[in-house]
Write a protein that holds these residues in place. Structure first.
Motif, PDB file in Angstrom:
ATOM      1  N   ILE A 108       0.835  -1.031  -0.391  1.00 36.17           N
ATOM      2  CA  ILE A 108      -0.176  -0.265  -0.132  1.00 36.17           C
ATOM      3  C   ILE A 108       1.311   0.954  -0.007  1.00 36.17           C
ATOM      4  O   ILE A 108       2.400   1.169   0.250  1.00 36.17           O
ATOM      5  CB  ILE A 108      -0.907   0.291   1.221  1.00 36.17           C
ATOM      6  N   ASP A 112      -1.864   5.268   3.613  1.00 36.00           N
ATOM      7  CA  ASP A 112      -2.961   5.012   3.165  1.00 36.00           C
ATOM      8  C   ASP A 112      -3.334   4.068   4.223  1.00 36.00           C
ATOM      9  O   ASP A 112      -3.105   2.742   4.201  1.00 36.00           O
ATOM     10  CB  ASP A 112      -3.200   4.076   1.613  1.00 36.00           C
ATOM     11  N   CYS A 115      -5.984   1.205   2.952  1.00 37.44           N
ATOM     12  CA  CYS A 115      -5.452   0.188   2.461  1.00 37.44           C
ATOM     13  C   CYS A 115      -5.821  -0.371   1.281  1.00 37.44           C
ATOM     14  O   CYS A 115      -6.419  -1.142   0.502  1.00 37.44           O
ATOM     15  CB  CYS A 115      -5.211  -0.932   2.925  1.00 37.44           C
ATOM     16  N   THR A 117      -5.064   1.310  -1.638  1.00 36.89           N
ATOM     17  CA  THR A 117      -4.026   1.292  -2.808  1.00 36.89           C
ATOM     18  C   THR A 117      -3.692  -0.059  -3.601  1.00 36.89           C
ATOM     19  O   THR A 117      -2.611   0.022  -3.503  1.00 36.89           O
ATOM     20  CB  THR A 117      -3.234   2.364  -2.472  1.00 36.89           C
ATOM     21  N   ARG A 118      -3.878  -1.100  -1.406  1.00 36.70           N
ATOM     22  CA  ARG A 118      -3.495  -1.679  -2.204  1.00 36.70           C
ATOM     23  C   ARG A 118      -3.249  -3.039  -3.887  1.00 36.70           C
ATOM     24  O   ARG A 118      -4.854  -2.158  -4.433  1.00 36.70           O
ATOM     25  CB  ARG A 118      -3.986  -3.191  -0.923  1.00 36.70           C
TER      26      ARG A 118
END
Length: 225
Positions: A108, A112, A115, A117-118
């Motif tokens: 990530i 963030d 999370c 953008t994982r």
């Protein structure tokens, strides 16, 4: 604790010395599971119970999250923070749901907490623990390294024929984004971080300089581009 109790993370513990940390973290883990409201995935629970976090922190240049620090803002979104890059470029997280014994690990963005953008880094938690330990110890050996060199089209196939294929990870290569980091073991330990047809970096560890040179030549290292 004996080695017989290690079901998922034995490969990582082997890299880290073949044993488990003293003073298992049962009390801290029980408190975390009460906070979560249920059991953790089996591989994750085993890693922290047997002190894998402490063993990894002793060899890693990254900030490895200890079991005593797992309860926090990431849990509100269903994840545990495992590790933070040494320059705070990214973080590693794992879902807390016990639906999977050996869940995937994600990268990530550093800020963030939700999370969102994982992206998948490792297909399962035990691959993450093994590669984290393997990478940290690789650079402590006799290593030939090269950077930003073309990767011959048949280089990875050549490594697969000569060495043992180890888990591949995706998205982050120690100090930069990548497509994948390929790892191999055997007479030499070889890691190649790839983006397209370029090896962002490559590392060959072996006791013999001749072996290092042979595998470096196979992957185009030291060719000067």
């Amino acid at each position: 604790m004996t080695r017989n109790f290690v079901a998922w993370n034995q490969a990582a513990f082997d890299v880290l010395g073949g044993g488990v940390a003293r003073a298992p973290a049962g009390d801290e883990l029980a408190a975390l599971e009460r906070w979560v409201g249920g059991g953790l995935p089996g591989a994750v629970r085993e890693w922290f119970l047997l002190g894998g976090d402490r063993l990894l922190a002793s060899v890693s240049s990254n900030l490895v999250t200890g079991v005593q620090d797992l309860a926090g803002r990431f849990l509100e979104h269903g994840f545990l923070l495992l590790e933070t890059d040494s320059q705070a470029c990214c973080r590693w997280v794992v879902p807390v749901s016990a639906a999977y014994d050996d869940p995937p690990v994600y990268l990530i963005d550093p800020d963030d907490d939700a999370c969102a953008t994982r992206s998948r880094y490792a297909g399962c938690f035990s691959d993450y623990t093994f590669t984290a330990a393997w990478d940290a110890t690789l650079w402590k050996a006799e290593v030939s390294a090269d950077f930003d060199h073309p990767l011959p089209p048949d280089a990875l196939d050549g490594l697969r024929r000569r060495l043992t294929v180890l888990p591949t990870t995706h998205g982050w290569a120690m100090n930069q984004s990548c497509d994948a980091v390929h790892r191999f073991g055997g007479p030499a330990r070889v890691a190649v971080a790839v983006a397209g047809g370029t090896a962002l970096w490559s590392a060959v560890a072996a006791a013999s300089p001749g072996v290092r040179d042979a595998f470096a030549a196979l992957i185009g290292a030291g060719s000067g581009g």
